[in-house]
Scaffold this motif. Sequence first.
Motif, PDB file in Angstrom:
ATOM      1  N   VAL A   1       0.838  -1.205   0.000  1.00 15.54           N
ATOM      2  CA  VAL A   1       0.000   0.000   0.000  1.00 15.54           C
ATOM      3  C   VAL A   1       0.870   1.250   0.000  1.00 15.54           C
ATOM      4  O   VAL A   1       0.660   2.176  -0.795  1.00 15.54           O
ATOM      5  CB  VAL A   1      -0.952   0.002   1.225  1.00 15.54           C
ATOM      6  N   LEU A   2       1.865   1.251   0.878  1.00 12.83           N
ATOM      7  CA  LEU A   2       2.751   2.419   0.940  1.00 12.83           C
ATOM      8  C   LEU A   2       3.542   2.559  -0.356  1.00 12.83           C
ATOM      9  O   LEU A   2       3.783   3.669  -0.827  1.00 12.83           O
ATOM     10  CB  LEU A   2       3.696   2.298   2.128  1.00 12.83           C
ATOM     11  N   PHE A   3       3.921   1.421  -0.947  1.00  7.52           N
ATOM     12  CA  PHE A   3       4.635   1.466  -2.221  1.00  7.52           C
ATOM     13  C   PHE A   3       3.768   2.155  -3.278  1.00  7.52           C
ATOM     14  O   PHE A   3       4.232   3.038  -4.000  1.00  7.52           O
ATOM     15  CB  PHE A   3       4.994   0.039  -2.669  1.00  7.52           C
ATOM     16  N   ALA A   4       2.494   1.776  -3.321  1.00  8.97           N
ATOM     17  CA  ALA A   4       1.582   2.379  -4.300  1.00  8.97           C
ATOM     18  C   ALA A   4       1.440   3.882  -4.050  1.00  8.97           C
ATOM     19  O   ALA A   4       1.478   4.690  -4.979  1.00  8.97           O
ATOM     20  CB  ALA A   4       0.222   1.706  -4.243  1.00  8.97           C
ATOM     21  N   LEU A   5       1.299   4.253  -2.776  1.00  6.96           N
ATOM     22  CA  LEU A   5       1.177   5.686  -2.454  1.00  6.96           C
ATOM     23  C   LEU A   5       2.451   6.436  -2.845  1.00  6.96           C
ATOM     24  O   LEU A   5       2.393   7.564  -3.328  1.00  6.96           O
ATOM     25  CB  LEU A   5       0.896   5.870  -0.960  1.00  6.96           C
ATOM     26  N   TYR A   6       3.603   5.774  -2.633  1.00  8.83           N
ATOM     27  CA  TYR A   6       4.863   6.409  -3.021  1.00  8.83           C
ATOM     28  C   TYR A   6       4.946   6.573  -4.538  1.00  8.83           C
ATOM     29  O   TYR A   6       5.460   7.575  -5.020  1.00  8.83           O
ATOM     30  CB  TYR A   6       6.052   5.586  -2.497  1.00  8.83           C
ATOM     31  N   VAL A   7       4.436   5.583  -5.278  1.00  9.74           N
ATOM     32  CA  VAL A   7       4.436   5.703  -6.748  1.00  9.74           C
ATOM     33  C   VAL A   7       3.597   6.918  -7.154  1.00  9.74           C
ATOM     34  O   VAL A   7       4.021   7.729  -7.984  1.00  9.74           O
ATOM     35  CB  VAL A   7       3.913   4.412  -7.420  1.00  9.74           C
ATOM     36  N   VAL A   8       2.420   7.067  -6.530  1.00 11.34           N
ATOM     37  CA  VAL A   8       1.569   8.222  -6.838  1.00 11.34           C
ATOM     38  C   VAL A   8       2.311   9.526  -6.526  1.00 11.34           C
ATOM     39  O   VAL A   8       2.343  10.463  -7.339  1.00 11.34           O
ATOM     40  CB  VAL A   8       0.236   8.150  -6.049  1.00 11.34           C
ATOM     41  N   GLY A   9       2.934   9.565  -5.352  1.00 13.03           N
ATOM     42  CA  GLY A   9       3.663  10.769  -4.938  1.00 13.03           C
ATOM     43  C   GLY A   9       4.805  11.097  -5.883  1.00 13.03           C
ATOM     44  O   GLY A   9       4.990  12.241  -6.290  1.00 13.03           O
ATOM     45  N   VAL A  10       5.546  10.059  -6.272  1.00 13.32           N
ATOM     46  CA  VAL A  10       6.703  10.263  -7.137  1.00 13.32           C
ATOM     47  C   VAL A  10       6.264  10.687  -8.537  1.00 13.32           C
ATOM     48  O   VAL A  10       6.834  11.617  -9.124  1.00 13.32           O
ATOM     49  CB  VAL A  10       7.550   8.970  -7.179  1.00 13.32           C
ATOM     50  N   LEU A  11       5.219  10.047  -9.067  1.00 13.19           N
ATOM     51  CA  LEU A  11       4.724  10.435 -10.393  1.00 13.19           C
ATOM     52  C   LEU A  11       4.224  11.873 -10.375  1.00 13.19           C
ATOM     53  O   LEU A  11       4.445  12.639 -11.312  1.00 13.19           O
ATOM     54  CB  LEU A  11       3.604   9.496 -10.862  1.00 13.19           C
ATOM     55  N   SER A  12       3.542  12.261  -9.294  1.00 17.64           N
ATOM     56  CA  SER A  12       3.074  13.645  -9.171  1.00 17.64           C
ATOM     57  C   SER A  12       4.243  14.614  -9.183  1.00 17.64           C
ATOM     58  O   SER A  12       4.216  15.624  -9.879  1.00 17.64           O
ATOM     59  CB  SER A  12       2.281  13.832  -7.877  1.00 17.64           C
ATOM     60  N   ALA A  13       5.259  14.285  -8.396  1.00 23.18           N
ATOM     61  CA  ALA A  13       6.409  15.190  -8.287  1.00 23.18           C
ATOM     62  C   ALA A  13       7.119  15.327  -9.629  1.00 23.18           C
ATOM     63  O   ALA A  13       7.452  16.434 -10.056  1.00 23.18           O
ATOM     64  CB  ALA A  13       7.369  14.687  -7.212  1.00 23.18           C
ATOM     65  N   THR A  14       7.336  14.197 -10.324  1.00 23.83           N
ATOM     66  CA  THR A  14       8.070  14.275 -11.588  1.00 23.83           C
ATOM     67  C   THR A  14       7.238  14.969 -12.661  1.00 23.83           C
ATOM     68  O   THR A  14       7.771  15.767 -13.434  1.00 23.83           O
ATOM     69  CB  THR A  14       8.495  12.876 -12.091  1.00 23.83           C
ATOM     70  N   PHE A  15       5.920  14.707 -12.690  1.00 21.14           N
ATOM     71  CA  PHE A  15       5.093  15.406 -13.682  1.00 21.14           C
ATOM     72  C   PHE A  15       5.089  16.899 -13.393  1.00 21.14           C
ATOM     73  O   PHE A  15       5.244  17.728 -14.292  1.00 21.14           O
ATOM     74  CB  PHE A  15       3.648  14.890 -13.692  1.00 21.14           C
ATOM     75  N   HIS A  16       4.899  17.236 -12.119  1.00 23.12           N
ATOM     76  CA  HIS A  16       4.835  18.652 -11.741  1.00 23.12           C
ATOM     77  C   HIS A  16       6.133  19.369 -12.123  1.00 23.12           C
ATOM     78  O   HIS A  16       6.095  20.492 -12.611  1.00 23.12           O
ATOM     79  CB  HIS A  16       4.572  18.776 -10.237  1.00 23.12           C
ATOM     80  N   PHE A  17       7.246  18.687 -11.937  1.00 24.30           N
ATOM     81  CA  PHE A  17       8.525  19.302 -12.313  1.00 24.30           C
ATOM     82  C   PHE A  17       8.666  19.409 -13.833  1.00 24.30           C
ATOM     83  O   PHE A  17       8.970  20.478 -14.360  1.00 24.30           O
ATOM     84  CB  PHE A  17       9.699  18.509 -11.737  1.00 24.30           C
ATOM     85  N   ALA A  18       8.398  18.316 -14.560  1.00 23.28           N
ATOM     86  CA  ALA A  18       8.612  18.324 -16.006  1.00 23.28           C
ATOM     87  C   ALA A  18       7.664  19.302 -16.697  1.00 23.28           C
ATOM     88  O   ALA A  18       8.079  20.098 -17.542  1.00 23.28           O
ATOM     89  CB  ALA A  18       8.428  16.912 -16.572  1.00 23.28           C
ATOM     90  N   ASN A  19       6.392  19.283 -16.297  1.00 22.87           N
ATOM     91  CA  ASN A  19       5.435  20.208 -16.900  1.00 22.87           C
ATOM     92  C   ASN A  19       5.699  21.642 -16.432  1.00 22.87           C
ATOM     93  O   ASN A  19       5.507  22.597 -17.186  1.00 22.87           O
ATOM     94  CB  ASN A  19       4.006  19.776 -16.541  1.00 22.87           C
ATOM     95  N   GLY A  20       6.153  21.768 -15.193  1.00 21.64           N
ATOM     96  CA  GLY A  20       6.507  23.097 -14.683  1.00 21.64           C
ATOM     97  C   GLY A  20       7.685  23.682 -15.440  1.00 21.64           C
ATOM     98  O   GLY A  20       7.755  24.892 -15.655  1.00 21.64           O
TER      99      GLY A  20
END
Lengths: 222, 254
Positions: free
Chosen positions: A141-160
């Motif tokens: 469960v925590l792994f899945a939440l971390y994947v969501v967090g990491v994907l959010s961070a990388t998208f936010h950075f790349a699109n930013g």
Amino acid sequence: MKGYYSRKLHSLLGVIPLGGFLISHMISNYKAFEGGKEGFMGAVHFLNSMPLVFFLELFLIWLPLLYHGVYGLYIAYQANNNVGNFNYERNIRFMIQRITGVITFVFVIWHMYDTRFQIMIGKITHDELGAVMHGIVSNPVLFALYVVGVLSATFHFANGLWAFLVSWGITVGPRAQRISTYICMGLFVVMSVMFILAMTGFRDAEFQAANAVIDIAKTVLS
Amino acid sequence: MAQTATASKSVKFIITRQDSPESKSYTEEFEVPYRPGMNVISALMEIQRNPKNAQGQTTAPVCWDSNCLEEVCGACSMVINGKPRQACAALIDKLEQPIRIQPMKTFPVVRDLIIDRSRMFTALKRVKAWIPIDGTYDLGPGPRMAESKRQWAYELSKCMTCGVCLEACPNVNEKTDFIGPAAISQVRLFNAHPTGEMNKEERLEALMQDGGIEGCGNSQNCVRACPKGIPLTTSIAEMNKETTKHMFKRWLSV
């Protein structure tokens, strides 16, 4: 502060230093996948051997993160998203940028509490970080939440980064903006893959440490 | 004979109405006899001639604003099937029915489909969207504009202050004071003019005030919505470049 400068500063800090930090964080974590525990510990020791490491953290991570995060929440609040009537790729990215910003904000607080904060209050040392991460990512469960967090961070950075190039007048015409979209979205994919590989690297049993540390990891998580 | 053949066909409308600026909005349905080639304005004229709603009750005719009827004045902007556009250029044959018509609520609603676009003209004043040529004596002819520049500047001059770009923008709303894409593009136009260029710093500084260019969040709906095809996002990015340059120039020169 006048709106123009505060917004400009928000845009700048997102790339320099925060984007730079995200990349360096990714590289040091990727060592866990590439070089196992030894590789990761080497990266941790290298970072902690930097001169004035406290001030580097303060001025290149914590303060920019606080400003970018809090002001960013205000920017997200200001938008009236309208992808229903304007179902265009750029408008969808505009909305996702705000959603991933909020997710990343929450994720960064959670992640910092688990790691850097525990070091600060003396519950764990830098050498035990790998074991803490092992404890987190071994839980599905925590792994899945971390994947969501990491994907959010990388998208936010790349699109930013894409938006940064427009906001500072570097990519002006439609062709320049289209090509920078390809480059930035490519960066999103590469960074996401590297971060997730790093997380799978931490699942390796060699990161499992003495029981005491696992207990700490468990109390941290609960 | 042709009339009897077409009289059976009708067009359905669901119109969002509002009796006064403060009152609540409501929807009313209308059925208008179809005529070939009709547009939203001619349908509204039909309702004006015969103000009966779909239930057959007599009602107050729907109010709207329009002038040129050829998509150059910008007065008849309204939201038609979810998209802000010019009602005079919205052909019934090309619209899905029932046709939903709403006022552009980014602006204060005066009555029914009539909105108050004053904020756009205030924005043009704020950014000094004009070329000062008046003097106490004849200033003589100004410098000439290169043809290559005139060609793209002409595209920007097509702006009719219709407000569609503001309605499409997610950042123009009651939570911000963003002036919107139109005025930013006008700064680019007037700064491109050889005489207007002499005052370009004033306009750039106006864009660097609160509610200026910083309000843009790059959703780029404006350029998709603009009925005149003005390259609004190119204008915004160009002004981002110019204001950034101006900012550094100002810092480094004191």
